[in-house]
Design an enzyme around this catalytic site. Sequence first.
Site, short mmCIF file in Angstrom:
data_model
loop_
_atom_site.label_atom_id
_atom_site.label_comp_id
_atom_site.label_asym_id
_atom_site.label_seq_id
_atom_site.Cartn_x
_atom_site.Cartn_y
_atom_site.Cartn_z
N ASP A 167 0.84 -1.23 -0.04
CA ASP A 167 0.05 -0.19 0.19
C ASP A 167 0.75 1.40 -0.15
OD1 ASP A 167 -2.25 1.55 0.76
OD2 ASP A 167 -1.40 1.75 2.43
MG LIG Z 1 -2.87 3.15 3.58
#
Ligand SMILES: [Mg+2]
Length: 216
Positions: free
Chosen positions: A14
């Site tokens: 991410d």
């Molecule tokens: Mg994040």
Amino acid sequence: MNLADKCFRAFLFDLDGTIVDTIDLIRESFRHASREVLGRQLPDEILMANVGQPLMTQMEQLGAEKAKQLYETYRRFNHSHHDELIRPYPGVGDLLGALSQRGARLAVVTSKSRDTVNMAFRSIPVEDYFDTVVSADDTDFHKPHPQPLMLAMRRLAAAPGETIYIGDSPFDIKAGQAAGVRTAAVGWGIFPPQRLKELEPDFYFEKPDEILKLCP
Ligand SMILES: [Mg+2]
């Protein structure tokens, strides 16, 4: 699972709250949009509850009928304060360098739009470590749907069994589990440890260099 037993070929990350520290930037952008559009500042727990999903989705959850206005006001603030509020995480650059030196394939899988990914990489120059970047513009479905992770694996020619997804939000863990990869939650991002641990990720890391123990 024993850390040293597990060496992954593909590491998917991410971006916000995992690779780059955008916590202050996101919080201040939300506070501003909330004040300007809703006429009051909602508590941070409500504003930040859905970070990790596409921005428009978050705004629809905050105030459906004013979502577009919230979205535009947030983006204006975010873009004009971006470079002063984004920060690197100590140790993340070293982690990425060490993983790629060991021959791992690296990808970013983010719910950010491509233009804001580019802004992040201009401020924190780590893009060259990544073989590919999947942004919100690349798929029809977004985390917690597995589609963005499937696309990253296809681009890296990696199978789920040799892949791990590392992120700071519950949506990251759910997306990883739905894609059939191993998951790791990180403790330096936006979400409190309890919310992450209750989803039972395969691993939980407090510091970036702990990830290297996966592949000693
Ligand atoms: Mg994040």
